[in-house]
Design a protein around this motif. Sequence first.
Motif, short mmCIF file in Angstrom:
data_model
loop_
_atom_site.label_atom_id
_atom_site.label_comp_id
_atom_site.label_asym_id
_atom_site.label_seq_id
_atom_site.Cartn_x
_atom_site.Cartn_y
_atom_site.Cartn_z
N UNK A 17 0.90 -1.17 -0.13
CA UNK A 17 0.04 0.04 0.02
C UNK A 17 0.84 1.25 -0.14
N UNK A 18 1.83 1.41 0.83
CA UNK A 18 2.82 2.63 0.84
C UNK A 18 3.38 2.71 -0.49
N UNK A 19 4.03 1.46 -1.13
CA UNK A 19 4.49 1.58 -2.25
C UNK A 19 3.51 2.08 -3.40
N UNK A 20 2.27 1.60 -3.28
CA UNK A 20 1.37 2.31 -4.22
C UNK A 20 0.98 3.71 -4.14
N UNK A 21 1.07 3.87 -2.78
CA UNK A 21 0.59 5.21 -2.30
C UNK A 21 1.86 6.30 -3.11
N UNK A 22 2.93 5.84 -2.91
CA UNK A 22 4.23 6.66 -3.30
C UNK A 22 4.11 6.82 -4.88
N UNK A 23 3.90 5.58 -5.39
CA UNK A 23 3.83 5.82 -6.93
C UNK A 23 2.75 6.69 -7.49
N UNK A 24 1.62 6.65 -6.72
CA UNK A 24 0.34 7.21 -7.12
C UNK A 24 0.49 8.53 -6.75
N UNK A 25 1.21 9.18 -5.72
CA UNK A 25 1.32 10.44 -5.51
C UNK A 25 2.33 11.12 -6.48
#
Length: 413
Positions: A17-25
């Motif tokens: 989730x953190x990796x996805x959040x960083x990528x999304x942001x």
Amino acid sequence: MFREIKKQITLFNILILIAFLVFFIALLMFMWRWTYVNFSERFLVQTTQNIIDSEKYETRKNTNYNGHASNYEFILWDADHHTEHMKVFNDSLILRGHELLQDTKFNQTFRTFETNHITYRVYSKRFKKDNEVKTLQVFQQISNEQNFTKTVFIILLFFGSAGILILIPISYFLAGKSLQPVKESYENQKKFIADASHELRTPLTVIQTNVEVLRMKEDEILSENIHWLNNISSESETMSKLIANLLTIAQADNNRLVFNKKVFDLSALCAEVYDLMFDFANQQEITLRSDIQQDIEYKGDEDKLKQAIRILVDNAIKYTIAPGTVTIRLTASMRSIQIAVIDTGIGLSSEDKKKIFERFYRVDDARHREQGGFGLGLNICNLIVKQHGGKITIDSELGKGSTFTITLPKYSL
């Protein structure tokens, strides 16, 4: 063990989730930044061209400049680097613009700089007019753009972090749910191994004991020790049956239980089971009856279904107190076939009905052990019926008997 696995799964999910959040942001900010910069640069290029084409220059300083992104400032320099026309609201732009003139490569390019705590983007273009090379610099404030970008980033980061904090307990809960079948399978496997070991220990102990007795009587003739040999033979047969049952269950668990399905006479099969179990029922002083509808054909594994029906009849006889009655009934409807084994035995409680198909489960443990049961029969019977697309239902009442009904689809594939 499972608690640690659940924690690891939760941690893994959170890292994803953190990796996805960083990528999304990062992706969102990149797209936002690219769109905003691209729009700003196109605006500066268009404005520069409009100024050059208009030949009208505003020279008065506008002290009411409100700083919106659509506003701009410009300086027109002559060939000697003197200001010819300008529209500036910040005097320091003149000095910065003059510095940029010294860079001969600074033509039709964009640069950003900060002066008096205000960030600007500048576009410069050299052009020839009236046989004179002039330079036009158009400035645009981007402080608001940067501030807005930072605000959007902070908002995304805040809500993303808050979402992750909320998802941590949810992920932990879902990890537990996803592990539940694995946990149950693991516990069942442990119980299965423990129960199998326990069941095998009894006949092995009897065999070892009888062998020791025979060793002590090595001088005696065989006929005098036939009793001990019979014990060894009986327990060996018991172990053989148990191992065969365990092999069947293991094959079913690994989807390796082979079914040879073909069309056969199910009525004749039920009649055959009746004949096989008749003498055994008489020995137990149980009356075995049959109510078999004739000429019912079925496509399935004849040997496996025979085993399943025989298990039900065998259990019914063992759990019926003499004098009692056990009935084998076969009927067919438009869509299904029912094989019912009805007894007048001890019956089942609600708790027994829930556990009756579990491995090594016995309703009356002492009676079943005495008659050589392992508590595997009904589990194997249920496996066979399910592999034929059918099901087993139980109708039972304590002290009044039980009815086990196998329902099979009329045309099993």
